[in-house]
Design a protein around this motif. Structure first.
Motif, short mmCIF file in Angstrom:
data_model
loop_
_atom_site.label_atom_id
_atom_site.label_comp_id
_atom_site.label_asym_id
_atom_site.label_seq_id
_atom_site.Cartn_x
_atom_site.Cartn_y
_atom_site.Cartn_z
N TYR A 91 -8.42 0.18 -8.18
CA TYR A 91 -7.73 0.03 -6.89
C TYR A 91 -8.49 -0.93 -5.99
O TYR A 91 -7.88 -1.69 -5.24
CB TYR A 91 -7.57 1.40 -6.22
CG TYR A 91 -6.85 2.40 -7.08
CD1 TYR A 91 -5.57 2.13 -7.54
CD2 TYR A 91 -7.44 3.59 -7.45
CE1 TYR A 91 -4.91 3.02 -8.35
CE2 TYR A 91 -6.78 4.49 -8.26
CZ TYR A 91 -5.51 4.21 -8.72
OH TYR A 91 -4.87 5.08 -9.53
N GLU B 86 8.44 5.21 -15.51
CA GLU B 86 8.66 4.38 -14.32
C GLU B 86 10.14 4.29 -13.95
O GLU B 86 10.48 4.28 -12.78
CB GLU B 86 8.12 2.96 -14.56
CG GLU B 86 6.60 2.90 -14.58
CD GLU B 86 6.07 1.49 -14.76
OE1 GLU B 86 6.82 0.52 -14.53
OE2 GLU B 86 4.90 1.35 -15.14
N LEU B 107 9.57 7.87 -11.65
CA LEU B 107 8.89 7.39 -10.43
C LEU B 107 9.72 6.37 -9.66
O LEU B 107 9.54 6.17 -8.48
CB LEU B 107 7.55 6.75 -10.80
CG LEU B 107 6.55 7.62 -11.54
CD1 LEU B 107 5.38 6.77 -12.02
CD2 LEU B 107 6.06 8.73 -10.64
N ARG B 110 6.11 1.80 -9.63
CA ARG B 110 4.72 2.10 -10.00
C ARG B 110 3.85 1.78 -8.79
O ARG B 110 4.28 1.06 -7.89
CB ARG B 110 4.31 1.26 -11.20
CG ARG B 110 4.24 -0.22 -10.84
CD ARG B 110 4.52 -1.10 -11.99
NE ARG B 110 5.62 -1.99 -11.62
CZ ARG B 110 6.23 -2.80 -12.44
NH1 ARG B 110 5.92 -2.81 -13.70
NH2 ARG B 110 7.19 -3.58 -12.02
N LEU B 111 2.65 2.31 -8.80
CA LEU B 111 1.72 2.01 -7.71
C LEU B 111 1.48 0.52 -7.70
O LEU B 111 1.08 -0.06 -8.71
CB LEU B 111 0.37 2.70 -7.94
CG LEU B 111 0.22 4.18 -7.64
CD1 LEU B 111 -1.23 4.58 -7.87
CD2 LEU B 111 0.64 4.49 -6.23
N SER B 112 1.73 -0.10 -6.57
CA SER B 112 1.53 -1.54 -6.49
C SER B 112 0.90 -1.86 -5.14
O SER B 112 1.60 -2.15 -4.18
CB SER B 112 2.87 -2.24 -6.67
OG SER B 112 2.71 -3.61 -6.55
N PRO B 119 1.50 6.22 -3.24
CA PRO B 119 1.96 7.50 -3.78
C PRO B 119 3.21 8.02 -3.07
O PRO B 119 4.08 8.62 -3.70
CB PRO B 119 0.78 8.44 -3.53
CG PRO B 119 -0.39 7.55 -3.34
CD PRO B 119 0.10 6.26 -2.79
N LEU B 122 6.61 6.89 -4.42
CA LEU B 122 6.96 7.22 -5.81
C LEU B 122 7.33 8.70 -5.98
O LEU B 122 7.42 9.19 -7.11
CB LEU B 122 5.79 6.87 -6.74
CG LEU B 122 5.38 5.41 -6.75
CD1 LEU B 122 4.20 5.19 -7.67
CD2 LEU B 122 6.53 4.52 -7.18
N THR B 143 3.85 5.53 -18.40
CA THR B 143 4.09 4.34 -17.58
C THR B 143 3.78 3.11 -18.43
O THR B 143 3.14 3.21 -19.47
CB THR B 143 3.19 4.32 -16.33
OG1 THR B 143 1.84 4.55 -16.73
CG2 THR B 143 3.58 5.42 -15.36
N GLU B 148 -0.77 -2.31 -13.29
CA GLU B 148 -0.22 -1.38 -12.30
C GLU B 148 0.21 -0.07 -12.94
O GLU B 148 0.06 1.00 -12.36
CB GLU B 148 0.95 -2.04 -11.57
CG GLU B 148 0.48 -3.13 -10.63
CD GLU B 148 1.58 -4.02 -10.13
OE1 GLU B 148 2.70 -3.96 -10.69
OE2 GLU B 148 1.33 -4.80 -9.20
N THR B 152 -1.25 3.60 -11.99
CA THR B 152 -0.38 4.75 -11.72
C THR B 152 -0.77 5.93 -12.59
O THR B 152 -0.89 7.06 -12.12
CB THR B 152 1.09 4.37 -12.00
OG1 THR B 152 1.35 3.10 -11.44
CG2 THR B 152 2.04 5.40 -11.44
#
Lengths: 235, 198
Positions: A91, B86, B107, B110-112, B119, B122, B143, B148, B152
């Motif tokens: 991250y 996803e 979701l 995805r976490l981007s 979070p 999603l 995922t 990314e 996630t």
């Protein structure tokens, strides 16, 4: 017509987005040509060999051609075997990428900063102390993108920063002695010397650099910082 | 007559479909109007109904016209295993290809971090509530194998550990019938890092 061709340029991908049915537009950070946008044609097909490589945090060698702003990617190679970033370090990597996109102009070469970025990723991979690694890179970025941060001298009063006094940051982002200042002289000197061993220094460096980065970005928000905070809060 | 009137508007609107450019849109519009007016009417009606009625399953967030999708409502499914994907299309693919008999959680992304997708976007609050209360024993993180997608998977894995739920990540590496000679170096490296004892 002479095309500008570049072969096997060391680079990292900063970000990629889908383009049309099977292509990608990637933002790359190259060693000798700075940040640029590349069109990777047809890489999102099932048999594509390069899609797996066109990801952030992988050391690559890119070949491309074109004179316009959007260049065409012709070849991708893995520069060297690498350990993928995992966990929180991953991250943090996204945050680095956003900083580079925000601070560097396109086609503006920064070979030294590229080396710093490689070093920073290597530190993150080896599980170095995340905060210190990030602060160090932020300082490098500010310095090498042409802003410069001078924390050891109080310009307004014309004397060096005294470790026992308190300071705040003036309009020029340089320290000004003030009794109600939020930064200690000791920390400012330690930050200037990149000495992040002391937790107090690290905390002050975080707040100071956040202030400086926000000022330099003129209020443009950093998405990844917000998401990173949200993630840390929930873990 | 270009871009004006109903015909122009129809052509323009058909271009909202993926992979449909001006030329294809034109061909579609003329085909519907000249050769298949019945089909066009059925398409229009179905499209309207679908837009009005299809929403998200209250449990797994996949697309469905019922409050609870068919998979979640099926009593024969194993409710202690949940597969995280996803997109709703991934549910179809996994259903067709595997013997997974548990439930899903979609979701819709995805976490981007660079796009500001965290979070909250999603539906992970909903997933956390399910982890806390629904008697889930295993999470399968399916995922995509992108940076990314990995980010996630790691985050959801941590959530699972927090709630003492076992989490596993689908394997990736050398494809079936793949010859090492033709595999890109990134994938091969990944396959080596993820090797297992036999």
């Amino acid at each position: 017509m002479t095309e500008n061709r570049v072969f096997l340029q060391p680079a990292y991908i900063l970000q990629q987005r889908d383009y049309r049915e099977s292509s990608l537009i990637v933002e790359a950070f190259t060693r000798d040509f700075g940040r640029l946008s590349l069109l990777a044609k047809g890489v999102r097909k099932a048999k594509s060999k390069s899609q797996g490589l066109l990801q952030p945090f992988i050391p690559l060698r890119l070949s491309y051609l074109g004179k316009a702003e959007l260049k065409t990617l012709t070849d991708v190679e893995l520069a060297e075997p690498f350990q993928p970033l995992t966990g929180l370090a991953l991250y943090c990597g996204f945050y680095l990428n956003e900083l580079i996109e925000a601070f560097l102009h396109k086609d503006d070469p920064h070979p030294e900063l590229f080396a710093d970025y490689c070093q920073c990723l290597a530190d993150l991979r080896q599980g170095g102390p995340l905060e210190a690694v990030l602060r160090n890179f932020e300082l490098n970025l500010i310095e090498k993108s042409g802003y410069g941060l001078q924390l050891a001298y109080d310009m307004q009063h014309g004397k060096p920063v005294d470790p026992s006094k308190k300071y705040h940051l003036g309009a020029e982002l340089s320290p000004v002695e003030a009794t109600e200042g939020i930064y200690t002289g000791k920390s400012l000197l330690a930050i200037q010397a990149r000495n992040f061993g002391d937790p107090d220094v690290l905390a002050e460096a975080k707040s100071l650099l956040r202030h400086v980065l926000d000022q330099l970005l003129h209020g443009k928000p950093l998405n990844s910082r917000k998401v990173l905070n949200e993630i840390i809060k929930r873990l | 007559m270009r871009d004006t009137g109903l015909l122009g508007r129809l052509i323009q609107h058909l271009r909202c479909l993926p992979g449909v450019g001006p030329k294809t849109a034109q061909r579609m519009a003329f085909h519907l109007l000249q050769k298949d007016r019945e089909g066009a009417r059925a398409l229009a009606e179905t499209l309207l109904q679908a837009i009005d009625r299809i929403g998200q399953c209250s449990r797994c967030r996949t697309l469905t016209e019922k409050p609870l999708c068919d998979i979640c409502a099926d009593p024969a499914r194993d409710k202690s295993a949940v597969c995280i994907v996803e997109n709703p299309s991934d549910v179809w693919i996994i259903e067709q290809a595997t013997v997974f008999r548990g439930l899903y959680f979609v979701l819709h992304g995805r976490l981007s971090p660079l796009d500001g997708i965290g979070p909250g976007e999603l539906g992970l609050d909903q997933l956390e509530r399910q982890l806390a209360t629904n008697g889930i024993k295993e999470l399968v993180l399916a995922t995509n194998s992108t940076v990314e997608g990995e980010a996630t998977a790691f985050f959801i894995g941590e959530l699972a550990h927090k709630h003492h739920v076992q989490a596993s990540r689908i394997a990736h590496g050398v494809p079936m019938g793949g010859e090492l000679e033709f595999i890109d170096s990134g994938t091969l490296l990944h396959a080596f890092n993820g090797r297992r004892t036999i």
